[in-house]
Design a protein around this motif. Structure first.
Motif, PDB file in Angstrom:
ATOM      1  N   GLY A  57       0.808  -1.216   0.000  1.00  0.00           N
ATOM      2  CA  GLY A  57       0.000   0.000   0.000  1.00  0.00           C
ATOM      3  C   GLY A  57       0.836   1.259   0.000  1.00  0.00           C
ATOM      4  N   ALA A  58       1.841   1.299   0.869  1.00  0.00           N
ATOM      5  CA  ALA A  58       2.692   2.486   0.959  1.00  0.00           C
ATOM      6  C   ALA A  58       3.497   2.681  -0.316  1.00  0.00           C
ATOM      7  CB  ALA A  58       3.614   2.372   2.164  1.00  0.00           C
ATOM      8  N   ALA A  59       3.985   1.587  -0.899  1.00  0.00           N
ATOM      9  CA  ALA A  59       4.794   1.680  -2.112  1.00  0.00           C
ATOM     10  C   ALA A  59       3.970   2.178  -3.293  1.00  0.00           C
ATOM     11  CB  ALA A  59       5.411   0.323  -2.427  1.00  0.00           C
ATOM     12  N   ALA A  83       3.135   1.424  14.607  1.00  0.00           N
ATOM     13  CA  ALA A  83       4.325   2.255  14.421  1.00  0.00           C
ATOM     14  C   ALA A  83       5.004   1.934  13.092  1.00  0.00           C
ATOM     15  CB  ALA A  83       5.302   2.041  15.576  1.00  0.00           C
ATOM     16  N   ALA A  84       4.983   0.655  12.691  1.00  0.00           N
ATOM     17  CA  ALA A  84       5.595   0.260  11.422  1.00  0.00           C
ATOM     18  C   ALA A  84       4.849   0.888  10.246  1.00  0.00           C
ATOM     19  CB  ALA A  84       5.598  -1.257  11.286  1.00  0.00           C
ATOM     20  N   THR A  85       3.519   0.937  10.333  1.00  0.00           N
ATOM     21  CA  THR A  85       2.726   1.555   9.275  1.00  0.00           C
ATOM     22  C   THR A  85       3.006   3.052   9.191  1.00  0.00           C
ATOM     23  OG1 THR A  85       0.972  -0.092   9.526  1.00  0.00           O
ATOM     24  CG2 THR A  85       0.379   1.958   8.433  1.00  0.00           C
ATOM     25  N   GLU A 120       5.448   7.661   6.411  1.00  0.00           N
ATOM     26  CA  GLU A 120       6.362   8.811   6.466  1.00  0.00           C
ATOM     27  C   GLU A 120       7.440   8.687   5.403  1.00  0.00           C
ATOM     28  OE1 GLU A 120       7.649   8.723  10.511  1.00  0.00           O
ATOM     29  OE2 GLU A 120       5.954   9.933  11.233  1.00  0.00           O
ATOM     30  N   GLN A 121       7.971   7.474   5.233  1.00  0.00           N
ATOM     31  CA  GLN A 121       8.995   7.261   4.218  1.00  0.00           C
ATOM     32  C   GLN A 121       8.452   7.518   2.821  1.00  0.00           C
ATOM     33  OE1 GLN A 121      10.142   3.225   5.130  1.00  0.00           O
ATOM     34  NE2 GLN A 121      11.698   3.839   6.630  1.00  0.00           N
ATOM     35  N   ALA A 122       7.164   7.215   2.631  1.00  0.00           N
ATOM     36  CA  ALA A 122       6.528   7.453   1.332  1.00  0.00           C
ATOM     37  C   ALA A 122       6.081   8.896   1.161  1.00  0.00           C
ATOM     38  CB  ALA A 122       5.332   6.521   1.172  1.00  0.00           C
ATOM     39  N   GLU A 123       6.266   9.699   2.204  1.00  0.00           N
ATOM     40  CA  GLU A 123       5.899  11.122   2.199  1.00  0.00           C
ATOM     41  C   GLU A 123       4.410  11.323   1.934  1.00  0.00           C
ATOM     42  OE1 GLU A 123       8.553  13.113  -0.502  1.00  0.00           O
ATOM     43  OE2 GLU A 123      10.265  12.877   0.828  1.00  0.00           O
ATOM     44  N   LEU A 124       3.600  10.495   2.599  1.00  0.00           N
ATOM     45  CA  LEU A 124       2.152  10.652   2.498  1.00  0.00           C
ATOM     46  C   LEU A 124       1.682  11.693   3.505  1.00  0.00           C
ATOM     47  CD1 LEU A 124       1.124   6.882   2.255  1.00  0.00           C
ATOM     48  CD2 LEU A 124       1.997   8.415   0.471  1.00  0.00           C
ATOM     49  N   GLU A 125       0.542  12.300   3.220  1.00  0.00           N
ATOM     50  CA  GLU A 125       0.023  13.377   4.067  1.00  0.00           C
ATOM     51  C   GLU A 125      -0.978  12.819   5.081  1.00  0.00           C
ATOM     52  OE1 GLU A 125      -2.755  17.379   3.600  1.00  0.00           O
ATOM     53  OE2 GLU A 125      -1.531  16.710   1.886  1.00  0.00           O
TER      54      GLU A 125
END
Length: 269
Positions: free
Chosen positions: A2-4, A25-27, A32-37
């Motif tokens: 999903g994040a990717a 916390a992992a999600t 954050e790494q994917a720079e989602l808002e």
């Protein structure tokens, strides 16, 4: 995944929202790494989102859709999970009471990171599939459109899962049998005569074990779809049962092939 996938949409210029409420916390770290808002609560997110893309474990797909439907979402809802066409139809009926459109989606491939690419197959109303395709233009996520019928993308995903994931489990059992009798290297020598055989990818046995908690429900979906298509389901039920022997391996880091095989042996009592 999903994040990717979300990161690809963000890289193409889309504003990508996510809701951190109740997430691990992992999600949070992946988002954050994917720079989602981040958006505080689901109603706030739904009020702003033109498109909602649902990518979650199959068992949760209808729960996610139900929460979205409860808030009378009016945008385009993309059901992108590995579920049967019948469940996709139910979700389309559920969300479609308020949504502008429902799109059936199927992700096939590895997460689009590190130079890898994946495909998000789509089926549904042309105007809606075109909108979703534009979100991923020129990214590592390609968006082939199968047609306008809800259920086509889900059927493709389940058909591919039936072969790909079941083959991984059968390869693990085959290697485990040979390993037990000390002929594993001879088995690999035989397999080398057939390039591309999953038997040669012994490292994937441990990967299969750590993903089994997600794969077992997918193969139950495949079994349900086979029955609905007038085909036998016993093989898929058996493979799903074997995968559940690895439930405790969920997301284990550093699991060895030997450890994964031992878990299978332990499951037989």
């Amino acid at each position: 995944m999903g994040a990717a996938v979300a990161a690809c949409a963000a890289s193409a210029g889309a504003r990508v929202l996510w809701c951190p409420a109740g997430r691990s916390a992992a999600t949070v770290r992946r988002a954050e790494q994917a720079e989602l808002e981040p958006v505080g609560m689901l109603p706030e997110l739904l009020a702003q989102a033109e498109v909602v893309l649902s990518l979650c474990p199959p068992a949760a797909a209808e729960d996610v859709a139900r929460k979205v439907a409860e808030h009378q979402y009016t945008g385009v809802y993309v059901e992108g999970n590995a579920i049967s066409p019948e469940r996709t139809d139910r979700i389309a009926d559920l969300v479609g009471h308020s949504a502008r459109a429902v799109v059936d989606g199927a992700v096939i491939g590895s997460p689009p990171v590190g130079g890898k690419a994946t495909r998000l197959f789509l089926s549904g109303p042309a105007s809606a599939t075109s909108l979703v395709a534009r979100l991923f233009a020129s990214t590592s996520v390609s968006t082939p459109v199968l047609g306008e019928e809800i259920g086509q993308a889900s059927a493709l995903k389940v058909a591919y899962t039936t072969f790909q994931k079941a083959s991984r489990v059968v390869a693990a059992l085959s290697y485990g049998l040979a390993y037990h009798h000390g002929v594993d290297q001879a088995l690999l020598d035989v397999a080398r005569a057939r390039p591309g055989s999953y038997l040669l990818e012994t490292d994937y046995i441990a990967k299969t074990a750590t993903r089994a908690w997600r794969w077992a429900p997918e193969l139950e979906e495949a079994a349900d779809t086979l029955i609905a298509s007038g085909l036998p389901d016993e093989v898929m039920r058996a493979v799903a049962s074997t995968l559940r022997c690895w439930t405790d391996a969920k997301d284990t880091v550093g699991l060895s092939v030997e450890d994964a095989l031992e878990m299978l042996r332990d499951s037989t009592g």
